[in-house]
Motif scaffolding. Sequence first.
Motif: not given
Length: 416
Positions: A233, A236-237, A240-241, A330, A334, A361-362, A365
């Motif tokens: 995750t 992936s984040n 995406s970021g 996603v 999730n 994971v946050w 980002s």
Amino acid sequence: MTGQPRSLLRQRDFRLLWAGQGVSEFGSAITMVALPLAAVVTLNASPLQVGLLDAATTAAFLLVGLPAGALVDRHRRRPVLMRADLGRALLFGSIPVAAAFGVLTLAQLFVVALFGGLFRVFFDVAYQSYLPALVGRDQLVQGNSTLMATEATAQVAGPGVGGALVGAIGAAATMTIDAVSYLVSFVSLALIRRPEPPVEVPEGGHLPLRQAVREGLAFVIRQPMLLRIAGCTAISNLSSGIAFALQSVFMIRTLHMTPALVGLVFAVMSVGSVLGALSAGAVTRRLGVGPAIIFGAVLSASGPLVWPLATVAHPLPWLMVGGVLLGLGVPIYNVTQISLRQAITPQRLLGRMNASIRFVVWGVSPIGGVIGGVLGALVGVRNTVLIGALIGIPAVPWIVFSPIRRLRVVPDPLTD
């Protein structure tokens, strides 16, 4: 997961949770539009101030994300959820009141954004820890799928409604809806009848906060499935970021698309998210838990890889295909991985497990956003989108070559 569980929507307590969260998510989606517009239109904020306001909404995840998990594990989760809802209702309700009296300031918006994010951290950690106490282990996928589909639907409809309301009654007044939505969620939680299991107190009492945080992190690191999910995750984040940091710039300046077409691309992606959330349970039953997680990760990683092709042909089909793949992947990933995490983690560690993984994971980002901005200046927008997409590829083998690949049903809770 040998058969299809009885529908959770027939259960009164879950319906209350679902309805309250549906209203709250819709209100939050409206505020995503209204809050920055209140800064820009009402208070004439600069681009830097708007950027800092956006950062303030998520700063709490990095500042208090880990201790929030340890604190949640020391209390019953439903009261934590209710207090977070009440706090956010008061915070966001203060904006239209201040505007009505002509005393609204940017400082107040920053306070609301920062403390609203603080309440959100506690709510999100407690929320994912509360669902296993409300539904059976065999219904976690169904519960998460239903809740995530509602969230995705709110994200499709909310911004459009928010924009229309801002135009009709003003940005500050529009946030009244969000404040009321938190009160609706508060009432729905208060009406739930099912008793929550008592808090497990270790022999000798709770550990000091710092030791409790370390215990939660150590549990995630020691368990291969949780560690692999966190790593996948996070990769992936980060991807995406980087890719999303310049996605709008890519479409408007590189591809010369109109704002209406940009909105269409994001709308299609959101519709894909609704469909992905609704189909997550069926995919899990058909493929098994581990393959469903991998399938969702593959779709998620494939979507951004399609976007750079928009520069060599008509852009809209490629952007929409990439958006659909990402939108479908996603929520499938999730819903399944969150349900697995909830099922295998001992009750006393649920809050710290969720907080530890969310912190990782946050936390990547905003780092991805900064990297995307720097790369955009150095190598160009299209190349930055491509680099972001390529960085997401290792997320898939990170879970393919792990015990998750062989997982067909949810295992028993792990020992801590």
